[in-house]
Design an enzyme around this catalytic site. Structure first.
Site, PDB file in Angstrom:
ATOM      1  CG  ASP A   1      -9.514   0.085   5.624  1.00 36.87           C
ATOM      2  OD1 ASP A   1      -9.400   0.453   4.116  1.00 36.87           O
ATOM      3  OD2 ASP A   1      -8.121   0.106   6.646  1.00 36.87           O
TER       4      ASP A   1
ATOM      5  CE  LYS B   1      -3.571  -2.226   2.304  1.00 39.10           C
ATOM      6  NZ  LYS B   1      -4.645  -2.456   3.585  1.00 39.10           N
TER       7      LYS B   1
ATOM      8  CD  GLN C   1      -3.468  -4.282   6.967  1.00 40.86           C
ATOM      9  OE1 GLN C   1      -3.672  -3.000   6.152  1.00 40.86           O
ATOM     10  NE2 GLN C   1      -4.454  -5.383   6.421  1.00 40.86           N
TER      11      GLN C   1
END
Ligand code: NDP
Length: 291
Positions: A121, A54, A98
């Site tokens: 996200d 990413k 994450q």
């Protein structure tokens, strides 16, 4: 019949090129450099790999990364304090925590701390709640599910009125992709480990999205001829012919499905690249809005 292969790599590269161009334009117009902060708690090797990818792709499109790593034994307060710090940092437009977090940490409480405007996200409970409600729009939609819809549209799937079957009901893939398909006016069935006659249900699908994490479980006779098949799964299977000793396969037996489906995503090179490209797009959007 042999299915069209939905080239996620190429579609994602095209999206990343458009993001790079928009980042350049934003800066030319005096706007900020989009910034993406990543939070990794613990040392899960798969998470480290995803984050490295990413950050690499962020750099390629001109998005600045701010990597934060905390030890696995961090307290709830420490993780939440980091998120608060990133909320207050004007260089950071998107915050990515994450998942999964190590056992003992309250994932929902951490995700709830992320400022809605920085929730690139799309996992903040309010954003997910809005996604589930008619007439409400989340600030951001989770990247993997959004990428799946992009791939389906790119492949020419007519989602309006289609029978869509989603196998898997996780918070990060199955459930949000089902919600997005409902928004596209598909008639959606969500399957999971308690579903009776899973092959039979899958056979009703004009659009089949599989996100279970079981290597090549979906076979030829589970697929309706002419269906659009999106394989989200990423599984390692032993392969002594490969240098690294394994290869990656999806949740769908590709060689069988390709003979029945109208279009299908490969693994790797299908959904994976779209996830990252969509995250970059969300980060750009956050920076544009912050301006
Ligand atoms: P989870 O393990 O969180 O969820 C799996 C889902 O599959 C659950 O809903 C589970 O049912 C269901 N399931 C498991 N076994 C069966 C079975 N035998 N029959 C029917 N349903 C079953 O996984 P994720 O959603 O996080 O990920 C799924 C896959 O997608 C993984 O391989 C993951 O690596 C991959 N992935 C890929 C991404 C990408 O960018 N390409 C991004 C995210 C994930 P139940 O709820 O009843 O337990």
């Amino acid at each position: 019949m042999s299915a069209r292969i939905i080239d996620g790599k190429a579609i994602a590269a095209d999206l990343r090129a458009r993001v790079a161009e928009a980042v350049r334009k934003l800066q030319e117009d005096g706007g900020p450099t989009p910034g993406l902060a990543t939070v990794l708690v613990g040392d899960n090797p798969a998470s480290e790999t995803y984050l490295r990818m990413k950050r690499k792709k962020s750099a390629e499109v001109g998005i600045e990364s701010f990597a934060h790593e905390l030890p696995a034994d961090s307290s709830q307060e420490e993780v939440e304090a980091l998120v608060e710090q990133l909320n207050a940092d004007s260089r950071v437009h998107g915050i990515l925590v994450q998942l999964p977090l190590p056992d003992g940490l309250d994932e929902e409480a951490v995700l709830s701390k992320v400022q809605l405007e920085k929730d690139v996200d799309g996992f903040h409970p309010i954003n997910i709640g809005r996604l589930a409600q008619k007439g409400r729009d989340p600030a951001f939609v989770p990247a993997t599910p959004m990428g799946i819809i992009t791939l389906l549209k790119h492949a020419g799937a007519d989602l309006d009125g289609a029978n869509a079957v989603v196998v898997g009901r996780s918070n990060i893939v199955g459930m949000p992709v089902a919600l997005l398909l409902i928004r596209e006016n598909s008639t959606v069935t969500v399957c999971h480990s308690h579903t009776r006659d899973l092959p039979g249900v899958c056979r009703t699908a004009d659009v089949l999205v599989v996100a279970i994490g079981r290597a090549e479980m979906v076979r030829r006779d589970w697929i309706k001829p002419g269906a659009y098949v999106i394989d989200v799964g990423i599984n390692q299977v032993d392969d002594s012919s490969r240098k690294r000793g394994y290869r990656l396969v999806g949740d769908v037996a590709f060689d069988e499905a390709v003979e029945v489906a109208r279009a299908i995503t490969p693994v790797p090179g299908g959904v994976g690249p779209m996830t990252i490209a969509t995250l970059l797009q969300n980060t750009l959007t956050a920076a544009e809005r912050a301006r």
